[in-house]
Scaffold this motif. Structure first.
Motif, PDB file in Angstrom:
ATOM      1  N   ARG A  71       8.801  -2.807   3.115  1.00 34.99           N
ATOM      2  CA  ARG A  71       7.714  -3.755   2.890  1.00 34.99           C
ATOM      3  C   ARG A  71       6.474  -2.981   2.474  1.00 34.99           C
ATOM      4  O   ARG A  71       6.163  -1.949   3.054  1.00 34.99           O
ATOM      5  N   ILE A  72       5.753  -3.494   1.490  1.00 37.38           N
ATOM      6  CA  ILE A  72       4.489  -2.899   1.059  1.00 37.38           C
ATOM      7  C   ILE A  72       3.391  -3.902   1.366  1.00 37.38           C
ATOM      8  O   ILE A  72       3.391  -5.022   0.837  1.00 37.38           O
ATOM      9  N   LYS A  73       2.463  -3.505   2.238  1.00 32.45           N
ATOM     10  CA  LYS A  73       1.336  -4.348   2.594  1.00 32.45           C
ATOM     11  C   LYS A  73       0.075  -3.710   2.021  1.00 32.45           C
ATOM     12  O   LYS A  73      -0.335  -2.660   2.472  1.00 32.45           O
ATOM     13  N   ALA A  74      -0.497  -4.341   1.004  1.00 36.85           N
ATOM     14  CA  ALA A  74      -1.679  -3.803   0.344  1.00 36.85           C
ATOM     15  C   ALA A  74      -2.838  -4.769   0.521  1.00 36.85           C
ATOM     16  O   ALA A  74      -2.665  -5.983   0.399  1.00 36.85           O
ATOM     17  N   ASP A  75      -4.021  -4.235   0.806  1.00 32.91           N
ATOM     18  CA  ASP A  75      -5.225  -5.047   0.908  1.00 32.91           C
ATOM     19  C   ASP A  75      -5.470  -5.712  -0.442  1.00 32.91           C
ATOM     20  O   ASP A  75      -5.142  -5.165  -1.493  1.00 32.91           O
ATOM     21  N   GLN A  76      -6.062  -6.898  -0.413  1.00 33.30           N
ATOM     22  CA  GLN A  76      -6.265  -7.625  -1.668  1.00 33.30           C
ATOM     23  C   GLN A  76      -7.295  -6.964  -2.575  1.00 33.30           C
ATOM     24  O   GLN A  76      -7.375  -7.270  -3.761  1.00 33.30           O
ATOM     25  N   GLU A  77      -8.080  -6.017  -2.060  1.00 34.75           N
ATOM     26  CA  GLU A  77      -9.071  -5.322  -2.867  1.00 34.75           C
ATOM     27  C   GLU A  77      -8.582  -3.958  -3.380  1.00 34.75           C
ATOM     28  O   GLU A  77      -9.346  -3.205  -3.970  1.00 34.75           O
ATOM     29  N   VAL A  78      -7.312  -3.649  -3.176  1.00 32.21           N
ATOM     30  CA  VAL A  78      -6.751  -2.372  -3.621  1.00 32.21           C
ATOM     31  C   VAL A  78      -6.637  -2.365  -5.140  1.00 32.21           C
ATOM     32  O   VAL A  78      -6.295  -3.373  -5.765  1.00 32.21           O
ATOM     33  N   ASP A  79      -6.931  -1.214  -5.731  1.00 28.66           N
ATOM     34  CA  ASP A  79      -6.796  -1.033  -7.172  1.00 28.66           C
ATOM     35  C   ASP A  79      -5.329  -1.211  -7.570  1.00 28.66           C
ATOM     36  O   ASP A  79      -4.428  -0.675  -6.919  1.00 28.66           O
ATOM     37  N   VAL A  80      -5.103  -1.981  -8.617  1.00 26.91           N
ATOM     38  CA  VAL A  80      -3.731  -2.252  -9.062  1.00 26.91           C
ATOM     39  C   VAL A  80      -3.029  -0.963  -9.481  1.00 26.91           C
ATOM     40  O   VAL A  80      -1.827  -0.794  -9.265  1.00 26.91           O
ATOM     41  N   GLY A  81      -3.781  -0.026 -10.044  1.00 30.22           N
ATOM     42  CA  GLY A  81      -3.183   1.251 -10.444  1.00 30.22           C
ATOM     43  C   GLY A  81      -2.609   2.004  -9.257  1.00 30.22           C
ATOM     44  O   GLY A  81      -1.539   2.608  -9.350  1.00 30.22           O
ATOM     45  N   LEU A  82      -3.309   1.980  -8.118  1.00 34.56           N
ATOM     46  CA  LEU A  82      -2.798   2.634  -6.908  1.00 34.56           C
ATOM     47  C   LEU A  82      -1.533   1.942  -6.419  1.00 34.56           C
ATOM     48  O   LEU A  82      -0.567   2.595  -6.032  1.00 34.56           O
ATOM     49  N   LEU A  83      -1.530   0.613  -6.446  1.00 35.67           N
ATOM     50  CA  LEU A  83      -0.349  -0.135  -6.015  1.00 35.67           C
ATOM     51  C   LEU A  83       0.855   0.186  -6.899  1.00 35.67           C
ATOM     52  O   LEU A  83       1.960   0.395  -6.406  1.00 35.67           O
ATOM     53  N   THR A 117       1.530   0.659   4.206  1.00 37.12           N
ATOM     54  CA  THR A 117       0.281  -0.098   4.230  1.00 37.12           C
ATOM     55  C   THR A 117      -0.753   0.644   3.398  1.00 37.12           C
ATOM     56  O   THR A 117      -0.925   1.853   3.552  1.00 37.12           O
ATOM     57  N   ILE A 118      -1.449  -0.100   2.521  1.00 36.11           N
ATOM     58  CA  ILE A 118      -2.499   0.480   1.685  1.00 36.11           C
ATOM     59  C   ILE A 118      -3.802  -0.225   2.039  1.00 36.11           C
ATOM     60  O   ILE A 118      -3.903  -1.450   1.900  1.00 36.11           O
ATOM     61  N   THR A 119      -4.802   0.526   2.497  1.00 37.75           N
ATOM     62  CA  THR A 119      -6.086  -0.065   2.866  1.00 37.75           C
ATOM     63  C   THR A 119      -6.973  -0.194   1.634  1.00 37.75           C
ATOM     64  O   THR A 119      -6.680   0.365   0.576  1.00 37.75           O
ATOM     65  N   LYS A 120      -8.087  -0.920   1.796  1.00 38.38           N
ATOM     66  CA  LYS A 120      -8.976  -1.110   0.646  1.00 38.38           C
ATOM     67  C   LYS A 120      -9.676   0.180   0.239  1.00 38.38           C
ATOM     68  O   LYS A 120     -10.183   0.303  -0.862  1.00 38.38           O
ATOM     69  N   ASN A 121      -9.687   1.179   1.127  1.00 42.34           N
ATOM     70  CA  ASN A 121     -10.270   2.484   0.800  1.00 42.34           C
ATOM     71  C   ASN A 121      -9.291   3.392   0.063  1.00 42.34           C
ATOM     72  O   ASN A 121      -9.629   4.517  -0.268  1.00 42.34           O
ATOM     73  N   GLY A 122      -8.056   2.929  -0.149  1.00 43.37           N
ATOM     74  CA  GLY A 122      -7.059   3.716  -0.856  1.00 43.37           C
ATOM     75  C   GLY A 122      -6.228   4.607   0.049  1.00 43.37           C
ATOM     76  O   GLY A 122      -5.467   5.444  -0.428  1.00 43.37           O
ATOM     77  N   GLU A 123      -6.342   4.434   1.359  1.00 47.48           N
ATOM     78  CA  GLU A 123      -5.535   5.222   2.301  1.00 47.48           C
ATOM     79  C   GLU A 123      -4.145   4.614   2.376  1.00 47.48           C
ATOM     80  O   GLU A 123      -3.991   3.399   2.423  1.00 47.48           O
ATOM     81  N   ILE A 124      -3.116   5.466   2.416  1.00 48.68           N
ATOM     82  CA  ILE A 124      -1.728   5.020   2.450  1.00 48.68           C
ATOM     83  C   ILE A 124      -1.134   5.416   3.796  1.00 48.68           C
ATOM     84  O   ILE A 124      -1.245   6.561   4.221  1.00 48.68           O
ATOM     85  N   LYS A 175      -6.384  -2.169   9.561  1.00 46.06           N
ATOM     86  CA  LYS A 175      -7.019  -3.415   9.148  1.00 46.06           C
ATOM     87  C   LYS A 175      -6.928  -3.593   7.638  1.00 46.06           C
ATOM     88  O   LYS A 175      -7.441  -2.784   6.880  1.00 46.06           O
ATOM     89  N   ILE A 176      -6.244  -4.657   7.216  1.00 48.64           N
ATOM     90  CA  ILE A 176      -6.195  -5.008   5.805  1.00 48.64           C
ATOM     91  C   ILE A 176      -6.255  -6.525   5.688  1.00 48.64           C
ATOM     92  O   ILE A 176      -5.913  -7.250   6.629  1.00 48.64           O
TER      93      ILE A 176
END
Length: 132
Positions: free
Chosen positions: A98-110, A62-69, A42-43
């Motif tokens: 493709r990189i799917k990142a939640d909109q609340e993910v830290d930019v540094g992690l992305l 996929t990167i979740t808002k909790n920082g899980e990859i 879920k993202i």
């Protein structure tokens, strides 16, 4: 002398039940085809006015808002992401990712994930967004 008329055996085949079954099958496949594509992670994707629809299935991070990859729905640490990407064979000659990142993910992690993707040798990748 009066002859009895023969009544012909007219057997009619009603196609109404056949049409009902065909419409039910059509409805079933139309409704279930929408549930096939998305994984269970879920993202909430960021919004974009210039986003384009996805045309083909490719390798996905996929990167979740909790920082899980997750890579292809399997959890991966940031340290092991490069090794995982190098170990997974690309589909055919395509090395697209493709990189799917939640909109609340830290930019540094992305940015760290993008660095690992580039260090793994993947030259073509995109960040997936939703069109508003």
């Amino acid at each position: 002398m009066e002859f009895e008329r023969r009544r012909g055996n007219h057997s009619h085949l009603s196609i109404a039940p056949l049409v009902d079954v065909v419409f039910l099958l059509l409805l079933f496949f139309m409704l279930t085809s929408h549930f096939i594509q998305e994984p269970a992670i879920k993202i909430r994707l960021p919004d974009s006015t210039t986003a384009e629809p996805i045309k083909e299935i490719s390798r996905t991070i996929t990167i979740t808002k909790n920082g899980e990859i997750y890579f292809m729905d399997k959890r991966v640490d940031l340290k092991n992401l490069r090794v995982t990407l190098q170990g997974s064979p690309p589909e055919g000659e395509k090395r697209f990712l493709r990189i799917k990142a939640d909109q609340e993910v830290d930019v540094g992690l992305l940015v760290s994930v993008i660095d690992e993707v580039r260090l793994a040798g993947v030259k073509t990748f995109s960040i997936v967004t939703e069109r508003i």
